[in-house]
Write a protein that holds these residues in place. Structure first.
Motif, PDB file in Angstrom:
ATOM      1  N   PHE A   1       0.836  -1.207   0.000  1.00 44.35           N
ATOM      2  CA  PHE A   1       0.000   0.000   0.000  1.00 44.35           C
ATOM      3  C   PHE A   1       0.870   1.256   0.000  1.00 44.35           C
ATOM      4  CE2 PHE A   1      -2.482   3.340   1.992  1.00 44.35           C
ATOM      5  CZ  PHE A   1      -3.719   3.226   1.361  1.00 44.35           C
ATOM      6  N   ALA A   2       1.880   1.285   0.858  1.00 42.78           N
ATOM      7  CA  ALA A   2       2.766   2.451   0.938  1.00 42.78           C
ATOM      8  C   ALA A   2       3.513   2.666  -0.375  1.00 42.78           C
ATOM      9  CB  ALA A   2       3.748   2.275   2.096  1.00 42.78           C
ATOM     10  N   ILE A   3       3.969   1.578  -0.991  1.00 43.27           N
ATOM     11  CA  ILE A   3       4.703   1.689  -2.250  1.00 43.27           C
ATOM     12  C   ILE A   3       3.826   2.297  -3.338  1.00 43.27           C
ATOM     13  CG2 ILE A   3       5.650   0.317  -4.154  1.00 43.27           C
ATOM     14  CD1 ILE A   3       6.844  -1.545  -2.025  1.00 43.27           C
ATOM     15  N   ILE A   4       2.574   1.845  -3.441  1.00 42.18           N
ATOM     16  CA  ILE A   4       1.687   2.368  -4.481  1.00 42.18           C
ATOM     17  C   ILE A   4       1.419   3.852  -4.274  1.00 42.18           C
ATOM     18  CG2 ILE A   4      -0.641   2.215  -5.446  1.00 42.18           C
ATOM     19  CD1 ILE A   4      -0.538  -0.798  -4.904  1.00 42.18           C
ATOM     20  N   ILE A   5       1.200   4.263  -3.022  1.00 39.65           N
ATOM     21  CA  ILE A   5       0.949   5.674  -2.740  1.00 39.65           C
ATOM     22  C   ILE A   5       2.167   6.520  -3.096  1.00 39.65           C
ATOM     23  CG2 ILE A   5       0.637   7.349  -0.875  1.00 39.65           C
ATOM     24  CD1 ILE A   5      -1.938   6.090  -1.625  1.00 39.65           C
ATOM     25  N   VAL A   6       3.347   6.089  -2.665  1.00 40.04           N
ATOM     26  CA  VAL A   6       4.572   6.847  -2.937  1.00 40.04           C
ATOM     27  C   VAL A   6       4.828   6.932  -4.441  1.00 40.04           C
ATOM     28  CG1 VAL A   6       7.082   6.814  -2.697  1.00 40.04           C
ATOM     29  CG2 VAL A   6       5.639   6.382  -0.702  1.00 40.04           C
TER      30      VAL A   6
ATOM     31  N   SER B   1      -4.083  -2.727  -9.006  1.00 37.11           N
ATOM     32  CA  SER B   1      -3.488  -2.411  -7.699  1.00 37.11           C
ATOM     33  C   SER B   1      -4.272  -3.081  -6.584  1.00 37.11           C
ATOM     34  CB  SER B   1      -3.459  -0.895  -7.471  1.00 37.11           C
ATOM     35  OG  SER B   1      -2.683  -0.234  -8.434  1.00 37.11           O
ATOM     36  N   LEU B   2      -5.597  -3.000  -6.665  1.00 33.49           N
ATOM     37  CA  LEU B   2      -6.435  -3.638  -5.654  1.00 33.49           C
ATOM     38  C   LEU B   2      -6.239  -5.150  -5.664  1.00 33.49           C
ATOM     39  CD1 LEU B   2      -9.753  -1.630  -6.178  1.00 33.49           C
ATOM     40  CD2 LEU B   2      -8.086  -1.360  -4.339  1.00 33.49           C
ATOM     41  N   LEU B   3      -6.147  -5.741  -6.868  1.00 32.91           N
ATOM     42  CA  LEU B   3      -5.958  -7.186  -6.965  1.00 32.91           C
ATOM     43  C   LEU B   3      -4.604  -7.596  -6.391  1.00 32.91           C
ATOM     44  CD1 LEU B   3      -7.403  -7.946 -10.516  1.00 32.91           C
ATOM     45  CD2 LEU B   3      -8.493  -8.292  -8.307  1.00 32.91           C
ATOM     46  N   ALA B   4      -3.560  -6.822  -6.708  1.00 35.67           N
ATOM     47  CA  ALA B   4      -2.220  -7.156  -6.209  1.00 35.67           C
ATOM     48  C   ALA B   4      -2.174  -7.101  -4.686  1.00 35.67           C
ATOM     49  CB  ALA B   4      -1.181  -6.208  -6.814  1.00 35.67           C
ATOM     50  N   LEU B   5      -2.809  -6.087  -4.097  1.00 33.77           N
ATOM     51  CA  LEU B   5      -2.835  -5.977  -2.647  1.00 33.77           C
ATOM     52  C   LEU B   5      -3.688  -7.085  -2.025  1.00 33.77           C
ATOM     53  CD1 LEU B   5      -3.267  -2.112  -2.209  1.00 33.77           C
ATOM     54  CD2 LEU B   5      -1.196  -3.455  -1.800  1.00 33.77           C
TER      55      LEU B   5
ATOM     56  N   ASP C   1      -0.529  -8.211 -12.358  1.00 35.31           N
ATOM     57  CA  ASP C   1       0.770  -7.691 -12.787  1.00 35.31           C
ATOM     58  C   ASP C   1       0.650  -6.297 -13.405  1.00 35.31           C
ATOM     59  OD1 ASP C   1       2.275  -9.869 -11.972  1.00 35.31           O
ATOM     60  OD2 ASP C   1       2.005 -10.938 -13.864  1.00 35.31           O
ATOM     61  N   LEU C   2      -0.540  -5.943 -13.845  1.00 38.55           N
ATOM     62  CA  LEU C   2      -0.731  -4.641 -14.483  1.00 38.55           C
ATOM     63  C   LEU C   2      -0.632  -3.483 -13.502  1.00 38.55           C
ATOM     64  CD1 LEU C   2      -3.570  -5.337 -17.085  1.00 38.55           C
ATOM     65  CD2 LEU C   2      -1.101  -5.641 -17.295  1.00 38.55           C
ATOM     66  N   VAL C   3      -0.387  -3.780 -12.216  1.00 42.70           N
ATOM     67  CA  VAL C   3      -0.102  -2.713 -11.262  1.00 42.70           C
ATOM     68  C   VAL C   3       1.115  -1.909 -11.707  1.00 42.70           C
ATOM     69  CG1 VAL C   3       1.353  -4.162  -9.794  1.00 42.70           C
ATOM     70  CG2 VAL C   3       0.190  -2.201  -8.806  1.00 42.70           C
ATOM     71  N   VAL C   4       1.982  -2.495 -12.529  1.00 43.68           N
ATOM     72  CA  VAL C   4       3.147  -1.763 -13.026  1.00 43.68           C
ATOM     73  C   VAL C   4       2.737  -0.628 -13.960  1.00 43.68           C
ATOM     74  CG1 VAL C   4       4.618  -3.801 -12.838  1.00 43.68           C
ATOM     75  CG2 VAL C   4       3.503  -3.297 -15.016  1.00 43.68           C
ATOM     76  N   LEU C   5       1.459  -0.596 -14.362  1.00 38.08           N
ATOM     77  CA  LEU C   5       0.985   0.467 -15.250  1.00 38.08           C
ATOM     78  C   LEU C   5       0.499   1.701 -14.493  1.00 38.08           C
ATOM     79  CD1 LEU C   5      -1.025  -1.558 -17.940  1.00 38.08           C
ATOM     80  CD2 LEU C   5       1.355  -0.794 -18.016  1.00 38.08           C
TER      81      LEU C   5
ATOM     82  N   VAL D   1     -15.370   2.784 -15.433  1.00 37.92           N
ATOM     83  CA  VAL D   1     -16.042   1.620 -16.018  1.00 37.92           C
ATOM     84  C   VAL D   1     -15.106   0.420 -16.053  1.00 37.92           C
ATOM     85  CG1 VAL D   1     -16.989   0.676 -18.164  1.00 37.92           C
ATOM     86  CG2 VAL D   1     -17.722   2.923 -17.362  1.00 37.92           C
ATOM     87  N   ILE D   2     -13.878   0.622 -16.514  1.00 39.81           N
ATOM     88  CA  ILE D   2     -12.930  -0.481 -16.603  1.00 39.81           C
ATOM     89  C   ILE D   2     -12.629  -1.057 -15.226  1.00 39.81           C
ATOM     90  CG2 ILE D   2     -10.515  -1.032 -17.116  1.00 39.81           C
ATOM     91  CD1 ILE D   2     -10.722   0.800 -19.527  1.00 39.81           C
ATOM     92  N   ASN D   3     -12.410  -0.179 -14.254  1.00 44.37           N
ATOM     93  CA  ASN D   3     -12.070  -0.663 -12.914  1.00 44.37           C
ATOM     94  C   ASN D   3     -13.229  -1.413 -12.267  1.00 44.37           C
ATOM     95  OD1 ASN D   3      -9.305   0.341 -11.676  1.00 44.37           O
ATOM     96  ND2 ASN D   3      -9.985   1.886 -13.119  1.00 44.37           N
ATOM     97  N   VAL D   4     -14.415  -0.857 -12.376  1.00 40.34           N
ATOM     98  CA  VAL D   4     -15.577  -1.527 -11.793  1.00 40.34           C
ATOM     99  C   VAL D   4     -15.811  -2.875 -12.465  1.00 40.34           C
ATOM    100  CG1 VAL D   4     -18.085  -1.403 -11.516  1.00 40.34           C
ATOM    101  CG2 VAL D   4     -16.682   0.602 -11.023  1.00 40.34           C
ATOM    102  N   LEU D   5     -15.672  -2.917 -13.783  1.00 42.07           N
ATOM    103  CA  LEU D   5     -15.885  -4.166 -14.512  1.00 42.07           C
ATOM    104  C   LEU D   5     -14.901  -5.241 -14.067  1.00 42.07           C
ATOM    105  CD1 LEU D   5     -17.376  -5.690 -16.748  1.00 42.07           C
ATOM    106  CD2 LEU D   5     -15.734  -4.738 -18.384  1.00 42.07           C
ATOM    107  N   VAL D   6     -13.628  -4.877 -13.942  1.00 41.20           N
ATOM    108  CA  VAL D   6     -12.616  -5.855 -13.536  1.00 41.20           C
ATOM    109  C   VAL D   6     -12.880  -6.351 -12.118  1.00 41.20           C
ATOM    110  CG1 VAL D   6     -10.169  -6.171 -13.023  1.00 41.20           C
ATOM    111  CG2 VAL D   6     -10.857  -4.975 -15.103  1.00 41.20           C
ATOM    112  N   VAL D   7     -13.196  -5.427 -11.211  1.00 41.39           N
ATOM    113  CA  VAL D   7     -13.431  -5.826  -9.814  1.00 41.39           C
ATOM    114  C   VAL D   7     -14.661  -6.716  -9.708  1.00 41.39           C
ATOM    115  CG1 VAL D   7     -14.029  -4.967  -7.522  1.00 41.39           C
ATOM    116  CG2 VAL D   7     -12.258  -3.825  -8.852  1.00 41.39           C
ATOM    117  N   VAL D   8     -15.748  -6.357 -10.408  1.00 43.78           N
ATOM    118  CA  VAL D   8     -16.983  -7.152 -10.342  1.00 43.78           C
ATOM    119  C   VAL D   8     -16.756  -8.549 -10.917  1.00 43.78           C
ATOM    120  CG1 VAL D   8     -19.325  -7.355 -11.248  1.00 43.78           C
ATOM    121  CG2 VAL D   8     -18.534  -5.173 -10.329  1.00 43.78           C
TER     122      VAL D   8
END
Length: 356
Positions: A74-79, A108-112, A278-282, A311-318
């Motif tokens: 979490f800290a890494i993503i924020i920084v 990011s949510l999935l990685a965490l 892995d797309l958290v690197v984006l 839309v993309i984020n909600v779709l992936v999470v759902v």
């Protein structure tokens, strides 16, 4: 519960006791001892230098290690989101927009949530770009060692850096990278001197070609035959061909902070292996796009960008909550590439240009 973090925890713990961190017969009992209920262990396929990062967590009880791993991610993503927001010219008074974009980016949510190692790769990408912008090539090379945790994921970065180093005759970063990887490999070998042999034996005897990853290569295999393993790597060949032309046209004016977002996108779209988390690197791509939207003179462009992101984020999470197979997210990286190119069009037309 027990999630993907157990692969790093168990591998680090095994190596600390002199065991084989790449042996499934050794990993399974250790993983089951903390609640892993699958009959097959989850393997850590990352190179040996990754163990220097996960061994400290493996030395802790599982619950404690998992909690600290979550907090670190979490800290890494924020920084990283904050640094990228400043790097790509986002309004300083609205840096919170960058933080929200970084954390609420679905990968990011999935990685965490899954305890994955992607945030460390993100730190490597962000640290490299930030150090390169200041022309501090030693730290840039050290940060690049984190990208080598999954060297295949951003394979075009390695090609670009090699060509750039040759063109500019700058070797300090390369030396720093090699030195960091050597030290990071030597540390776990203090407990397990045959670590390299164990990694090579496992990687060559049973490579993970059975995975249906959300990549274009896996999609080609599904269409034309799963047994045709070579199809897994054809998008990467196409990616190398594209990059050869891209580099040739921009080699004289290459700027890392400008070129890195498209390099990241092209890499993950054409990578031979990769997962949605892995797309958290984006995150740098998302931050640059958000900064462009904030600076855009067109309110319609800003609204469209926000709508597409949501839309993309909600779709992936759902879909993930409904346990949809990871393979069916193969569209995500290409869609992000398309949206990025559309959003960046005003820059080429000269309506706005993010500043370093």
């Amino acid at each position: 519960g027990v999630d993907d973090f157990v692969e790093y925890w168990a591998a680090g713990r095994l190596n600390l006791t002199g065991g084989n961190p790449y042996d499934p017969t050794h990993l399974l009992p250790l993983q089951r001892s903390v609640g892993w209920d699958d009959p097959v262990p989850v393997m850590m396929w990352n190179p040996p230098w990754t163990l220097a990062l996960v061994m400290p967590f493996g030395a802790l009880p599982y619950i404690t290690g998992r909690a600290l791993w979550m907090l670190a991610g979490f800290a890494i993503i924020i920084v990283c989101a904050d640094l990228c927001w400043r790097l790509y010219g986002g309004p300083e008074r609205r840096c919170w927009v960058g933080w929200l974009c970084g954390i609420f980016f679905a990968p990011s949510l999935l990685a965490l949530n899954m305890g994955q190692i992607g945030p460390l790769i993100l730190l490597g990408v962000t640290g490299f770009v930030y150090a390169a912008e200041q022309k501090r090539w030693g730290p840039a090379g050290a940060f690049a060692a984190l990208i080598a945790v999954k060297p295949h994921l951003l394979y075009l970065f390695w090609v670009a850096w090699a060509l750039w180093a040759l063109h500019e005759r700058r070797w300090r970063g390369v030396i720093a990278l090699a030195s960091t990887l050597l030290v990071a490999t030597a540390i776990p070998m203090l407990w397990n001197p045959v670590l390299l042999d164990q990694y090579i034996a496992t990687s060559t005897s049973a490579p993970p070609l059975y995975w249906a990853t959300p990549t274009l290569g896996a999609t080609l295999r599904m269409l034309f035959g799963e047994e045709r393993h070579w199809l897994q790597f054809t998008p990467s060949v196409a990616g190398l061909g594209w990059f050869a032309l891209y580099w040739w046209r921009r080699r004289a004016t290459w700027c890392w902070h400008t070129q890195m977002p498209l390099l990241l996108l092209a890499s993950v779209v054409t990578a031979s292996f990769g997962w949605t988390f892995d797309l958290v690197v984006l995150v740098p791509v998302i931050i640059q796009a958000a900064a462009c939207a904030m600076l855009a003179s067109s309110n319609a462009l800003r609204r469209a960008s926000i709508a597409a992101f949501m839309v993309i984020n909600v779709l992936v999470v759902v879909l993930n909550q409904f346990r949809v197979s990871s393979f069916w997210f193969f569209w995500l990286a290409p869609m992000l590439l398309l949206l990025y190119l559309l959003l960046r069009r005003p820059d080429r037309a000269g309506s706005h240009q993010p500043a370093a």
